[in-house]
Design a protein around this motif. Sequence first.
Motif, PDB file in Angstrom:
ATOM      1  N   CYS A 194       0.831  -1.209   0.000  1.00 53.44           N
ATOM      2  CA  CYS A 194       0.000   0.000   0.000  1.00 53.44           C
ATOM      3  C   CYS A 194       0.868   1.262   0.000  1.00 53.44           C
ATOM      4  O   CYS A 194       0.602   2.206  -0.733  1.00 53.44           O
TER       5      CYS A 194
ATOM      6  N   VAL B  68       1.116   4.291  -2.855  1.00 57.21           N
ATOM      7  CA  VAL B  68       0.938   5.708  -2.558  1.00 57.21           C
ATOM      8  C   VAL B  68       2.149   6.505  -3.029  1.00 57.21           C
ATOM      9  O   VAL B  68       2.014   7.572  -3.621  1.00 57.21           O
TER      10      VAL B  68
ATOM     11  N   PRO C 246      -2.306   3.493  -9.913  1.00 59.92           N
ATOM     12  CA  PRO C 246      -3.455   2.690  -9.513  1.00 59.92           C
ATOM     13  C   PRO C 246      -2.972   1.403  -8.833  1.00 59.92           C
ATOM     14  O   PRO C 246      -1.979   0.809  -9.250  1.00 59.92           O
TER      15      PRO C 246
ATOM     16  N   GLU D  37      -4.440  -2.243  -6.844  1.00 58.09           N
ATOM     17  CA  GLU D  37      -5.571  -3.132  -6.593  1.00 58.09           C
ATOM     18  C   GLU D  37      -5.228  -4.075  -5.448  1.00 58.09           C
ATOM     19  O   GLU D  37      -4.118  -4.589  -5.380  1.00 58.09           O
TER      20      GLU D  37
ATOM     21  N   TYR E  55     -10.277  -4.646  -5.239  1.00 57.80           N
ATOM     22  CA  TYR E  55     -10.759  -3.262  -5.195  1.00 57.80           C
ATOM     23  C   TYR E  55      -9.648  -2.383  -5.768  1.00 57.80           C
ATOM     24  O   TYR E  55      -8.467  -2.601  -5.478  1.00 57.80           O
TER      25      TYR E  55
ATOM     26  N   PHE F  32      -7.736   1.109  -5.981  1.00 51.88           N
ATOM     27  CA  PHE F  32      -7.444   2.377  -5.329  1.00 51.88           C
ATOM     28  C   PHE F  32      -6.764   3.275  -6.352  1.00 51.88           C
ATOM     29  O   PHE F  32      -5.840   2.849  -7.040  1.00 51.88           O
ATOM     30  N   GLY F  33      -7.177   4.517  -6.446  1.00 48.58           N
ATOM     31  CA  GLY F  33      -6.579   5.430  -7.419  1.00 48.58           C
ATOM     32  C   GLY F  33      -7.312   5.352  -8.739  1.00 48.58           C
ATOM     33  O   GLY F  33      -8.131   4.468  -8.983  1.00 48.58           O
TER      34      GLY F  33
END
Length: 190
Positions: A12, A16, A21, A23, A150, A152-153
Motif C-alpha cells: 500500500c 501511494v 493505480p 488493486e 478493489y 485504489f486510485g
Amino acid sequence: MNKIAKLSIFVCLTAVLYSSPFELGLEFGSPTGISAKLWLDQKSALDFGLGITGDRHDDRYYDDQRLHLHADYQLHRFDLLPVDQGRLGLYYGLGLRLVSGDDSELGVRIPLGAQYDFSSAPVSIFLELTPVVEITDPGIDIDPALGVRYVFGKRSGGSKGSSKKAAKENKKNEEQDDEDEEKPKVKMQW
C-alpha cells in the motif's frame, strides 16, 4: 505484527509513493489469500500473491497447508476483446513463486489470464492459469486462480468507458504523436 499485515502495508505504501493505480483483494485457488496489483503504466503491472496452498507434486498430495508467495511482472492487452461496458483484457507475464514448508520450493511463473475492470465500480475480477517451472524440485506445476480486487486510485487507459472507445482513443493519440514527431521543431528565443 504478522507477515501478511506487513506485506499489505508495504505494498500500500509503495502504491501511494508511486501514485499509481493499485488493486487489493482476494484470490482463490493456488494460492488462496491476498492478491495485489500495482500498475506501472497502462499496459504493465506488478502482481503479488500471498496465501496458503495445499500443493500437489508427482501425484502426491500434501495434507498440510503451506505458505505461498509470488511476484510477477505482467503485460496487458485491453484492445483484443472489446466489450460495451468496462474493459476486458488478456495478460501474460513472468515471475517467481516460493512455497515454504518442510521442503520449500522455488519456481518460475508464467501467468496467463484475463481481467475484467468494471466501469460502474472500482472493482476488477480475474481468472488465471499459471504454469510454474520448479527449480528446486524439477517439474512443472499449474497454479489456477480466480480473484476479485478493489481498485485504489484512478485507472488509466479509459476504464470508465468501453474498451472499444479506449482503443479508438489510444489509436488517435498514437496518430497525433506520429504527426507531432513529423513537424519541425522551432525553438523560440525571447
